[in-house]
Scaffold this motif. Structure first.
Motif, mmCIF file in Angstrom:
data_model
loop_
_atom_site.group_PDB
_atom_site.id
_atom_site.type_symbol
_atom_site.label_atom_id
_atom_site.label_comp_id
_atom_site.label_asym_id
_atom_site.label_seq_id
_atom_site.Cartn_x
_atom_site.Cartn_y
_atom_site.Cartn_z
ATOM 1 N N LYS A 192 0.826 -1.209 0.000
ATOM 2 C CA LYS A 192 0.000 0.000 0.000
ATOM 3 C C LYS A 192 0.864 1.264 0.000
ATOM 4 O O LYS A 192 0.545 2.246 -0.678
ATOM 5 C CB LYS A 192 -0.951 -0.018 1.192
ATOM 6 C CG LYS A 192 -2.035 -1.094 1.094
ATOM 7 C CD LYS A 192 -2.951 -1.083 2.302
ATOM 8 C CE LYS A 192 -3.939 -2.255 2.266
ATOM 9 N NZ LYS A 192 -4.843 -2.228 1.119
ATOM 10 N N ALA A 193 1.977 1.236 0.759
ATOM 11 C CA ALA A 193 2.875 2.393 0.768
ATOM 12 C C ALA A 193 3.500 2.590 -0.605
ATOM 13 O O ALA A 193 3.579 3.717 -1.115
ATOM 14 C CB ALA A 193 3.953 2.210 1.826
ATOM 15 N N LEU A 194 3.936 1.502 -1.210
ATOM 16 C CA LEU A 194 4.535 1.578 -2.546
ATOM 17 C C LEU A 194 3.552 2.188 -3.534
ATOM 18 O O LEU A 194 3.905 3.094 -4.314
ATOM 19 C CB LEU A 194 4.971 0.183 -3.001
ATOM 20 C CG LEU A 194 5.733 0.068 -4.323
ATOM 21 C CD1 LEU A 194 6.643 -1.157 -4.314
ATOM 22 C CD2 LEU A 194 4.789 -0.023 -5.524
ATOM 23 N N ALA A 195 2.304 1.707 -3.510
ATOM 24 C CA ALA A 195 1.305 2.205 -4.457
ATOM 25 C C ALA A 195 0.998 3.682 -4.227
ATOM 26 O O ALA A 195 0.838 4.459 -5.180
ATOM 27 C CB ALA A 195 0.032 1.368 -4.340
ATOM 28 N N THR A 196 0.927 4.079 -2.948
ATOM 29 C CA THR A 196 0.633 5.483 -2.637
ATOM 30 C C THR A 196 1.756 6.404 -3.084
ATOM 31 O O THR A 196 1.521 7.427 -3.739
ATOM 32 C CB THR A 196 0.373 5.656 -1.131
ATOM 33 O OG1 THR A 196 -0.895 5.070 -0.818
ATOM 34 C CG2 THR A 196 0.358 7.124 -0.732
ATOM 35 N N TRP A 197 2.985 6.045 -2.739
ATOM 36 C CA TRP A 197 4.095 6.921 -3.119
ATOM 37 C C TRP A 197 4.272 6.961 -4.633
ATOM 38 O O TRP A 197 4.608 8.006 -5.204
ATOM 39 C CB TRP A 197 5.378 6.500 -2.410
ATOM 40 C CG TRP A 197 5.347 6.769 -0.933
ATOM 41 C CD1 TRP A 197 5.421 5.870 0.079
ATOM 42 C CD2 TRP A 197 5.175 8.049 -0.307
ATOM 43 N NE1 TRP A 197 5.315 6.482 1.300
ATOM 44 C CE2 TRP A 197 5.161 7.829 1.095
ATOM 45 C CE3 TRP A 197 5.023 9.348 -0.785
ATOM 46 C CZ2 TRP A 197 5.012 8.857 2.012
ATOM 47 C CZ3 TRP A 197 4.875 10.381 0.134
ATOM 48 C CH2 TRP A 197 4.869 10.134 1.506
ATOM 49 N N LYS A 198 3.997 5.855 -5.282
ATOM 50 C CA LYS A 198 4.058 5.836 -6.745
ATOM 51 C C LYS A 198 3.012 6.775 -7.331
ATOM 52 O O LYS A 198 3.277 7.517 -8.286
ATOM 53 C CB LYS A 198 3.859 4.414 -7.266
ATOM 54 C CG LYS A 198 4.078 4.269 -8.779
ATOM 55 C CD LYS A 198 4.006 2.805 -9.198
ATOM 56 C CE LYS A 198 4.270 2.669 -10.701
ATOM 57 N NZ LYS A 198 4.214 1.232 -11.119
ATOM 58 N N ALA A 199 1.819 6.777 -6.753
ATOM 59 C CA ALA A 199 0.764 7.676 -7.214
ATOM 60 C C ALA A 199 1.142 9.142 -7.008
ATOM 61 O O ALA A 199 0.689 10.024 -7.745
ATOM 62 C CB ALA A 199 -0.540 7.364 -6.475
ATOM 63 N N LEU A 200 1.997 9.389 -6.001
ATOM 64 C CA LEU A 200 2.447 10.754 -5.708
ATOM 65 C C LEU A 200 3.747 11.100 -6.431
ATOM 66 O O LEU A 200 4.352 12.147 -6.168
ATOM 67 C CB LEU A 200 2.616 10.931 -4.199
ATOM 68 C CG LEU A 200 1.328 10.818 -3.364
ATOM 69 C CD1 LEU A 200 1.627 10.943 -1.881
ATOM 70 C CD2 LEU A 200 0.309 11.859 -3.799
ATOM 71 N N GLY A 201 4.184 10.221 -7.335
ATOM 72 C CA GLY A 201 5.342 10.516 -8.174
ATOM 73 C C GLY A 201 6.660 9.990 -7.681
ATOM 74 O O GLY A 201 7.704 10.267 -8.280
ATOM 75 N N LEU A 202 6.650 9.226 -6.599
ATOM 76 C CA LEU A 202 7.889 8.663 -6.057
ATOM 77 C C LEU A 202 7.886 7.169 -6.346
ATOM 78 O O LEU A 202 7.266 6.368 -5.641
ATOM 79 C CB LEU A 202 7.990 8.948 -4.558
ATOM 80 C CG LEU A 202 8.361 10.401 -4.250
ATOM 81 C CD1 LEU A 202 7.716 10.887 -2.977
ATOM 82 C CD2 LEU A 202 9.867 10.560 -4.190
ATOM 83 N N ASN A 203 8.582 6.799 -7.399
ATOM 84 C CA ASN A 203 8.551 5.429 -7.900
ATOM 85 C C ASN A 203 9.422 4.498 -7.073
ATOM 86 O O ASN A 203 10.402 4.930 -6.451
ATOM 87 C CB ASN A 203 9.007 5.397 -9.355
ATOM 88 C CG ASN A 203 8.016 6.071 -10.276
ATOM 89 O OD1 ASN A 203 6.811 5.846 -10.170
ATOM 90 N ND2 ASN A 203 8.502 6.911 -11.175
ATOM 91 N N PRO A 204 9.093 3.213 -7.065
ATOM 92 C CA PRO A 204 9.962 2.245 -6.392
ATOM 93 C C PRO A 204 11.295 2.117 -7.109
ATOM 94 O O PRO A 204 11.373 2.226 -8.340
ATOM 95 C CB PRO A 204 9.158 0.944 -6.476
ATOM 96 C CG PRO A 204 8.238 1.131 -7.633
ATOM 97 C CD PRO A 204 7.903 2.585 -7.665
ATOM 98 N N ILE A 205 12.365 1.946 -6.339
ATOM 99 C CA ILE A 205 13.691 1.704 -6.903
ATOM 100 C C ILE A 205 14.237 0.413 -6.308
ATOM 101 O O ILE A 205 13.764 -0.057 -5.273
ATOM 102 C CB ILE A 205 14.666 2.877 -6.629
ATOM 103 C CG1 ILE A 205 14.850 3.098 -5.121
ATOM 104 C CG2 ILE A 205 14.178 4.144 -7.312
ATOM 105 C CD1 ILE A 205 15.910 4.145 -4.783
ATOM 106 N N ALA A 206 15.247 -0.165 -6.961
ATOM 107 C CA ALA A 206 15.768 -1.467 -6.526
ATOM 108 C C ALA A 206 16.711 -1.351 -5.346
ATOM 109 O O ALA A 206 16.729 -2.206 -4.457
ATOM 110 C CB ALA A 206 16.469 -2.163 -7.691
ATOM 111 N N ASP A 207 17.513 -0.268 -5.301
ATOM 112 C CA ASP A 207 18.554 -0.169 -4.274
ATOM 113 C C ASP A 207 18.915 1.295 -4.088
ATOM 114 O O ASP A 207 19.197 1.998 -5.063
ATOM 115 C CB ASP A 207 19.788 -0.974 -4.702
ATOM 116 C CG ASP A 207 20.699 -1.320 -3.538
ATOM 117 O OD1 ASP A 207 21.106 -0.393 -2.812
ATOM 118 O OD2 ASP A 207 21.000 -2.512 -3.346
#
Length: 588
Positions: A192-207
């Motif tokens: 849920k945190a990943l999806a929210t931050w992605k929606a706010l423009g902060l994409n998941p990164i690997a490292d």
């Protein structure tokens, strides 16, 4: 883990059987068996022809269950293995005093911190070289990060909790074990945190340890996931080599540097004067060099006690000036930190080691360009104010040059300017956030000629108006994250400070009041013996040698010349590995 009572009994017997400290001479003498000091001791003592002594006032706590526990919480804070330094009263913080903590034990602060391992942005390290430190840049420090690291790749259960990594940015055969907690929270919070931050423009990164940490990611820690214990510098760098006959730890507190007789030229250290556990003054000689690794708080005190520093300060203390070096104790930078608490509809089991690291564009959006322009126009004014707060120790022009490089990093190099890092309370989330590169600088100085244990710390947090404005903007971003689906689906309420006190549409005035009353020091202090040219307020050169001396070096967070986006421990390990290589190379 060993029984606590057994541990305490063994510790008492060891202390009871300790012999009096006596005068001895070694090739190298190191002040502090902390995060950096034990790295230096390990690497120097690899040379069998070199004798090394480390002076440490704290105890050996490697078997202490509280230290080993990977579920460490600051609520279990152990005062016996922590220094607690009160600051002076700060008008900008509602006349509050802050407390600065640092480890007092083998391993130093790495034994008592939150274990989070984040290096920072590539461009921040490259700026060190731009500031005049030849050979100090991302690539050079990165190679030493990998040299010191033994990275443990996440297993299936950790991957299910969101742990990801890039094997190319980690080392595999160094002394320091780094990995992810064995028990990471079930997938609900992460997903849920990943999806929210992605929606706010902060994409998941690997490292986040490859020099580009912008985004959302699980952060590794200094722990051994297989043994399920903390990995501090004592376990990593001392335990494997403690049997070396050329390496010794002496219990005591370094008070000052002793000097060899000489006239003119560079000052030459002959060793340390230390205070033994019984209170006796004892001299420990150094045939080659002394190294200060006693922390960003204590290194300036040792230098000033030895006559190295600002002549105006030294005169007030009744100390004769040996080396005129006004930058000692100045340029103190820290992360200003805030925490909010949210209650949950359910509960969270396991750790939630997820970092969200935004850039200025992420925080300010379409206002970024105008804010960049308006703040650039104020840099000269801010520099004059910081210079004045140092009593003119560092000139306005020197500070402005440093500020302009910092401003360029924020608004042109697009480094991450903040971190949002949650912690689980079981039934709630402690939503912490802080900004990375403050323009408000403080200082730490010797308070009394006769008391090496009582620094005068002037925080100056939020003394530059923009630092408060940017922290408020990051706070708004944090609030937005926890009120945006799907992360908000987990939340019942903001319990501290509460939406009645700080609503989602809070005014600038409300934010300013909240920050003034609640902001804390992040305990990520750097810069008090900054690695810079002397004319920029520097204390050590690019070989970490104190200006005006031939054989005094400083190696720990105090030499890092500007605050980083990382947690300070990781940069200290990289700096210490590189500095150790520099010192060893100088031996021929």
């Amino acid at each position: 883990m060993p029984d606590m009572n057994v541990y305490k009994s063994l510790r008492f017997l060891l202390l009871a059987g300790a012999v009096a400290v006596r005068s001895e001479t070694f090739d190298f003498v190191i002040a502090g068996a902390g995060t950096a000091g034990l790295v230096i001791a390990n690497r120097l003592s690899e040379r069998s022809d070199i004798t090394v002594a480390v002076i440490e006032p704290g105890d050996d706590v490697r078997q202490d269950p509280d230290v080993q526990n990977v579920n460490f919480s600051f609520s279990s804070f152990n005062a016996s293995i922590n220094y607690q330094y009160p600051s002076v009263t700060s008008p900008a913080l509602g006349s509050r005093n802050l407390t600065y903590r640092a480890g007092k034990a083998y391993g130093g602060t790495s034994t008592v911190n939150g274990m989070v391992y984040i290096r920072g942005d590539k461009a921040q390290y490259n700026a060190w070289e731009e500031l005049g430190n030849e050979g100090w840049n991302w690539n050079s420090v990165f190679s030493y990060y990998k040299k010191g690291e033994k990275f443990i790749a996440p297993k299936s259960a950790q991957i299910a909790g969101g742990a990801t990594y890039d094997k190319n940015v980690h080392g595999e055969s160094g002394p320091l074990t780094i990995g992810f907690p064995s028990i990471i929270s079930n997938g609900s919070f992460h997903d849920k945190a990943l999806a929210t931050w992605k929606a706010l423009g902060l994409n998941p990164i690997a490292d986040l340890n490859g020099g580009a940490p912008n985004g959302f990611v699980a952060a590794p820690q200094t722990l051994d996931p297989d043994a399920n214990v903390r990995e501090d510098s004592a376990r990593a760098y001392y335990t494997p080599v403690e049997a070396r006959p050329n390496l010794k730890i002496i219990k005591g507190t370094v008070k000052r540097i002793t000097w060899a007789n000489g006239h003119g030229g560079l000052a030459v250290a002959s060793g340390f004067e230390i205070v033994s556990p019984s209170g006796k003054l004892v001299k420990i000689g150094a045939r080659k060099e002394v190294v200060l690794s006693a922390s960003a708080y204590r290194n300036p005190l040792i230098l000033e006690s030895s006559g190295v520093g600002n002549p105006q300060i030294l005169k007030k203390l009744g100390i004769a000036t040996k080396v005129n070096l006004p930058g000692v104790g100045e340029s103190m930078q820290d992360h200003p930190i805030i925490a909010m608490t949210y209650s949950l509809k359910g509960s969270i089991s396991g750790r939630i080691p997820y970092a969200t690291m935004p850039t200025a564009q992420d925080v300010f959006g379409n206002k970024t360009a105008s804010i960049a322009a308006s703040t650039s126009a104020k840099l000269s004014e801010w520099a004059k104010a910081v210079s004045a707060s140092s009593g003119g120790a560092i000139s306005p022009s020197a500070i402005e040059k440093r500020f302009r490089i910092q401003h360029d990093l924020i608004f042109n190099k697009n480094i991450t300017i903040a971190e949002l890092f949650p912690s689980s309370t079981g039934t709630g989330v402690l939503a912490q956030f802080w900004t990375s590169m403050p323009f408000s600088w403080g200082s730490v100085h010797l308070g009394s000629k006769d008391n090496i244990n009582t620094p005068t710390i002037t925080p100056n947090l939020l003394s530059t108006d923009f630092d408060g404005e940017i922290l408020a903007a990051v706070g708004r971003l944090s609030q937005k994250g926890y009120s945006t689906p799907p992360l908000s689906d987990l939340i019942t309420d903001n319990t501290s400070p509460g939406y009645s006190k700080l609503p989602l549409n809070a005014s600038d005035e409300q934010w300013a009041t909240f920050l003034r009353e609640n902001v804390l020091n992040g305990l990520h202090v750097v810069g008090t013996c900054a690695m810079l040219p002397k004319e920029l307020g520097g204390v050590v050169d690019s070989e970490v040698r104190v200006h005006g001396t031939s054989n005094v070096r400083v190696v720990d967070a105090s030499v890092i010349p500007m605050e980083l986006s990382g947690h300070t421990m990781a940069p200290v390990y990289g700096v210490a590995e590189k500095a150790a290589a520099i010192i060893v190379a100088s031996l021929g």
